[in-house]
Design an enzyme around this catalytic site. Structure first.
Site, PDB file in Angstrom:
ATOM      1  N   GLU A  85      -0.230 -22.133  22.021  1.00  0.00           N
ATOM      2  CA  GLU A  85      -1.343 -22.121  22.983  1.00  0.00           C
ATOM      3  C   GLU A  85      -2.588 -22.767  22.367  1.00  0.00           C
ATOM      4  O   GLU A  85      -3.087 -22.328  21.323  1.00  0.00           O
ATOM      5  CB  GLU A  85      -1.639 -20.677  23.425  1.00  0.00           C
ATOM      6  CG  GLU A  85      -2.609 -20.627  24.590  1.00  0.00           C
ATOM      7  CD  GLU A  85      -2.776 -19.214  25.161  1.00  0.00           C
ATOM      8  OE1 GLU A  85      -1.803 -18.441  25.187  1.00  0.00           O
ATOM      9  OE2 GLU A  85      -3.905 -18.892  25.572  1.00  0.00           O
ATOM     10  N   LYS A 280      -2.856  -8.925  25.967  1.00  0.00           N
ATOM     11  CA  LYS A 280      -2.122 -10.186  25.766  1.00  0.00           C
ATOM     12  C   LYS A 280      -2.943 -11.111  24.873  1.00  0.00           C
ATOM     13  O   LYS A 280      -2.425 -11.780  23.973  1.00  0.00           O
ATOM     14  CB  LYS A 280      -1.816 -10.832  27.120  1.00  0.00           C
ATOM     15  CG  LYS A 280      -0.944 -12.078  27.057  1.00  0.00           C
ATOM     16  CD  LYS A 280      -1.710 -13.348  26.813  1.00  0.00           C
ATOM     17  CE  LYS A 280      -0.761 -14.542  26.759  1.00  0.00           C
ATOM     18  NZ  LYS A 280      -1.447 -15.783  26.391  1.00  0.00           N
ATOM     19  N   ASP A 296       8.985  -9.728  12.625  1.00  0.00           N
ATOM     20  CA  ASP A 296       9.670  -9.641  13.910  1.00  0.00           C
ATOM     21  C   ASP A 296       8.635  -9.372  15.016  1.00  0.00           C
ATOM     22  O   ASP A 296       8.209  -8.232  15.204  1.00  0.00           O
ATOM     23  CB  ASP A 296      10.702  -8.502  13.808  1.00  0.00           C
ATOM     24  CG  ASP A 296      11.516  -8.308  15.061  1.00  0.00           C
ATOM     25  OD1 ASP A 296      11.104  -8.820  16.129  1.00  0.00           O
ATOM     26  OD2 ASP A 296      12.551  -7.634  14.999  1.00  0.00           O
ATOM     27  N   HIS A 393     -11.205 -23.154  26.927  1.00  0.00           N
ATOM     28  CA  HIS A 393      -9.756 -23.300  27.034  1.00  0.00           C
ATOM     29  C   HIS A 393      -9.391 -24.732  27.435  1.00  0.00           C
ATOM     30  O   HIS A 393      -8.525 -25.356  26.837  1.00  0.00           O
ATOM     31  CB  HIS A 393      -9.232 -22.297  28.062  1.00  0.00           C
ATOM     32  CG  HIS A 393      -7.744 -22.266  28.152  1.00  0.00           C
ATOM     33  ND1 HIS A 393      -6.970 -21.610  27.224  1.00  0.00           N
ATOM     34  CD2 HIS A 393      -6.891 -22.847  29.023  1.00  0.00           C
ATOM     35  CE1 HIS A 393      -5.703 -21.763  27.528  1.00  0.00           C
ATOM     36  NE2 HIS A 393      -5.620 -22.516  28.616  1.00  0.00           N
TER      37      HIS A 393
HETATM   38  C1  MEV Z   1      -5.138 -16.156  27.340  1.00  0.00           C
HETATM   39  O1  MEV Z   1      -4.002 -16.485  26.590  1.00  0.00           O
HETATM   40  C2  MEV Z   1      -5.725 -14.847  26.860  1.00  0.00           C
HETATM   41  C3  MEV Z   1      -6.897 -14.318  27.697  1.00  0.00           C
HETATM   42  O2  MEV Z   1      -6.502 -14.202  29.077  1.00  0.00           O
HETATM   43  C4  MEV Z   1      -7.204 -12.938  27.151  1.00  0.00           C
HETATM   44  C5  MEV Z   1      -8.203 -12.139  27.973  1.00  0.00           C
HETATM   45  O3  MEV Z   1      -8.314 -12.348  29.173  1.00  0.00           O
HETATM   46  O4  MEV Z   1      -8.846 -11.255  27.356  1.00  0.00           O
HETATM   47  C6  MEV Z   1      -8.080 -15.209  27.632  1.00  0.00           C
END
Ligand code: MEV
Length: 440
Positions: A85, A280, A296, A393
């Protein structure tokens, strides 16, 4: 519809590839070319990778990046991260630099206990089973000595075994619930071997236990396996600074930044839809380091998410407060990691990553990985509550779009410059490429 095949695993690598391209691809030569393009020219190194799993046909690359400037417990680290990513390494580096000037990250390994269970069925008198367990417990540990002797020497081994009555949930279901200290090893093989030995001894000795009736002697072992839920293998990582030092954004006052940041964490604490995405983002940092260091990541993922739900509602792994003008932000997570055994001594890039981290103990690696997760979350929430996530991003994603359109070096340089001051969207990039190409 393609055909099924028997004996596939026994074919040579090239015969496997022949079968795959014949069965699934219209342009067979192209497919073969792509697969072979990723073979390593060093035959020995290629063979090492071939032998990691069954039916290897090629290697699957991920970028290995590094995030420098991580000050953790007053030592500086450059953290290796394996991830696809685009924005993750950049975000980690930015957070590391921010906290470098504000005291860095502090960590504490709270506990390092791992768990394994023998699941079995017994339909008889519970008192007799308890008496049997208390009689046989030391013999279970003794019978596993050939497996545990090296770990014992290193200061680890079996900590305890308990009998657990689970008959409220399933009739006749009990467990031997064992705890382990595996020192610097992740310890999955060690734990599973111990458990299988416990199970074998437990079943065999029951045959001779005088208080059991004939039917009680037939203990039925269902399975013996470690648990990836490790709530007692915990690490905490933390950052703190004066609220007035949260001054990285020109268009928002530090007090307002702190307040919005804390609200964002509060929302993730009470709202599962948000918590999953919040966590995530944390796992973006955690998995990348776990993968780079040969651990792992599926085990870590499963354990961490179970921990996030431990109070009955899926919730944030991080927390934040402001007290007396001090902003505090922390994470507490279970991480069962190893720095010896498994891939750690085998995969050249894993060895290199561990050397980059100064050959850490498992405890130090737990700290580094927790910090990577906290840093990632700090970066994500900082963007989300100020500029929005897409600005940073999409800047990082720009190169992927340019590559999709086969932009050459000159086109890339021109467009990277252009998008320094223009919003990156997929359509804006396509338009800019087309414009540039018409001009040429
Ligand atoms: C993207 O990979 C992760 C985010 O969505 C985490 C978040 O929203 O805190 C930017």
């Amino acid at each position: 519809m393609s055909k099924s095949i028997s004996g596939f695993s026994k074919l040579s690598k090239s015969k496997k590839i022949d079968w795959i391209v014949d069965s699934y691809f219209s342009n067979k030569e192209d497919a073969k070319y792509v697969l072979k393009q990723y073979w390593n020219t060093n035959d020995k190194l290629q063979q090492l990778h071939d032998e990691f799993i069954e039916n290897t046909i090629t290697n699957y690359y991920l970028p290995l990046g590094v995030a420098p400037n991580f000050l953790i417990n007053d030592a500086l680290y450059t953290i290796p991260m394996a991830i696809e990513e685009s924005s993750v390494v950049a975000a980690a580096s930015k957070a590391a630099k921010f906290w470098l000037d504000r005291g860095g990250f502090k960590t504490e390994v709270i506990s390092t206990i791992k768990v394994g269970q023998v699941h079995f069925m017994y339909h008889g008198n519970f008192k007799s089973l308890t008496t049997y367990f208390n009689t046989v417990k030391s013999q279970l540990i003794d019978a596993a000595k050939p497996i545990t002797k090296n770990m014992d020497k290193r200061g680890g081994g079996v900590i305890d075994i308990q009998l657990k009555d689970k008959t409220q949930d399933i009739a006749g279901y009990y467990q031997l619930h064992a705890t382990f200290d595996t020192q610097d090893a992740m310890g999955a093989n060690f734990i599973n071997s111990c458990l299988e030995q416990f199970a074998q001894t437990f079943k065999a000795k029951a045959q001779q236990f005088e208080l059991f009736t004939d039917s009680e002697k037939n203990i039925d072992i269902i399975m013996s396996i470690l648990s990836n839920y490790v709530p007692e293998c915990l690490v905490k990582a933390e950052v703190s600074c004066k609220v007035s030092d949260l001054n990285d954004h020109s268009d928002i006052l530090p007090e307002e930044f702190a307040s919005k940041f804390i609200q964002a964490v509060n929302i993730a604490e009470i709202e599962p839809y948000r918590a999953v995405t919040h966590n995530k983002g944390i796992m973006n940092g955690i998995d990348a380091v776990v993968l780079a260091t040969g651990n792992d990541f599926r085990a870590v993922e499963a354990g961490v998410h179970a921990y996030a739900s431990r109070k009955g509602r899926y919730s944030s792994l991080t927390h934040a407060t402001v007290d007396n003008g001090i902003f505090k932000f922390w994470i507490e997570i279970p991480l069962a990691l190893g720095t010896v055994g498994g891939l750690t001594g085998l995969h050249p890039l894993v060895k290199l990553s561990l050397e980059l981290l100064n050959k850490p103990s498992a405890k130090v690696l737990m700290s580094i990985v927790a910090v990577a997760g906290l840093a990632q979350n700090f970066a994500a929430l900082s963007s989300l509550t100020t500029t929005g996530i897409q600005q940073g991003h999409m800047k990082m994603h720009l190169m992927n779009i340019l590559n999709q359109f086969d932009a050459n070096t000159r086109e890339k340089a021109t467009l990277v410059k252009h998008f320094k001051t223009n919003a990156v969207t997929h359509s804006a990039v396509v338009e800019a490429i087309n414009k540039l190409r018409v001009k040429d």
